[in-house]
Design a protein around this motif. Structure first.
Motif: not given
Length: 210
Positions: A78, A83-84, A164-165, A172-173, A175, A209-210
């Motif tokens: 982590k 996020r991941d 980035q996701r 996803c929100e 970045g 990366n929230r």
């Protein structure tokens, strides 16, 4: 790409050939071939999934030049604020060198080679040296191609796409990274579907990366 095509033909051809052989042999011979049937099917699937990502790599490399980076922080597990979970590299933002941006291996296909060479409890210095320095092309706020140094360190090998996701997942929100109009345009040319939706333009973000 050529190697991937050869691999696809080899695994698929071997799978078909063994099926043909098994039709003319006793039933117990099929059980001997069974491990290859199962693994061969998996390998064909892996080879097929590589093609769209290879085209994506090509598009990224047309926009962003290679950078050879030394001492890039990496880890397994982590990353604070990310996020991941997974294996990750930490890069500096092109807009703000003080801004740290993690890129997590979201796509795990073909990532095992990298996993064994990241900074982790089972990684030795010899394996770690195989990805030092790291070849990097892209923008860590969106997507990038990484590679290990090839023979003599003059060419890259073991290409892998990181992203980035929110770049490919609209659910996803976005970045919170610092970007400007030029960054957005480069990302669009590199294949990001909607750069403005993937990153909040002009907002200075935190380490995750929230």
């Amino acid at each position: 790409m050529v190697m991937n095509v050869c691999g696809l033909l080899g695994w698929a051809g071997g799978w078909i050939a063994l099926i043909g052989i098994s039709t003319y042999t006793p039933n117990w011979v099929v059980w001997i071939f069974m491990p290859h049937f199962i693994y061969g099917f998996y390998r064909v699937f892996v080879q097929l999934t590589y093609f769209p990502w290879a085209l994506r790599m090509r598009r990224v490399l047309r926009v962003y030049p290679w950078q050879v980076l030394k001492g890039v922080p990496s880890g397994i597990g982590k990353y604070p604020g990310a996020r991941d979970d997974g294996i990750w590299f930490e890069f500096r933002s092109p807009a703000d060198p003080g801004e740290k941006i993690p890129m997590v291996f979201i796509r795990h296909t073909r990532s095992y080679w990298w996993l064994r060479r990241m900074d982790g409890p089972r990684t030795n210095s010899v394996r770690r040296a195989q990805i030092e320095p790291l070849w990097f092309a892209g923008d860590p706020r969106y997507l990038a191609v990484i590679a290990a140094p090839g023979r003599g360190g003059r060419t890259p090998k073991r290409f892998h796409v990181l992203h980035q996701r929110p770049v490919f997942d609209r659910r996803c929100e976005p970045g919170n990274w610092t970007v400007d109009a030029a960054d957005v345009e480069l990302a669009r040319r590199a294949g990001v579907p909607d750069p403005g939706a993937a990153v909040h333009s002009g907002v200075t973000g935190s380490a995750g990366n929230r």
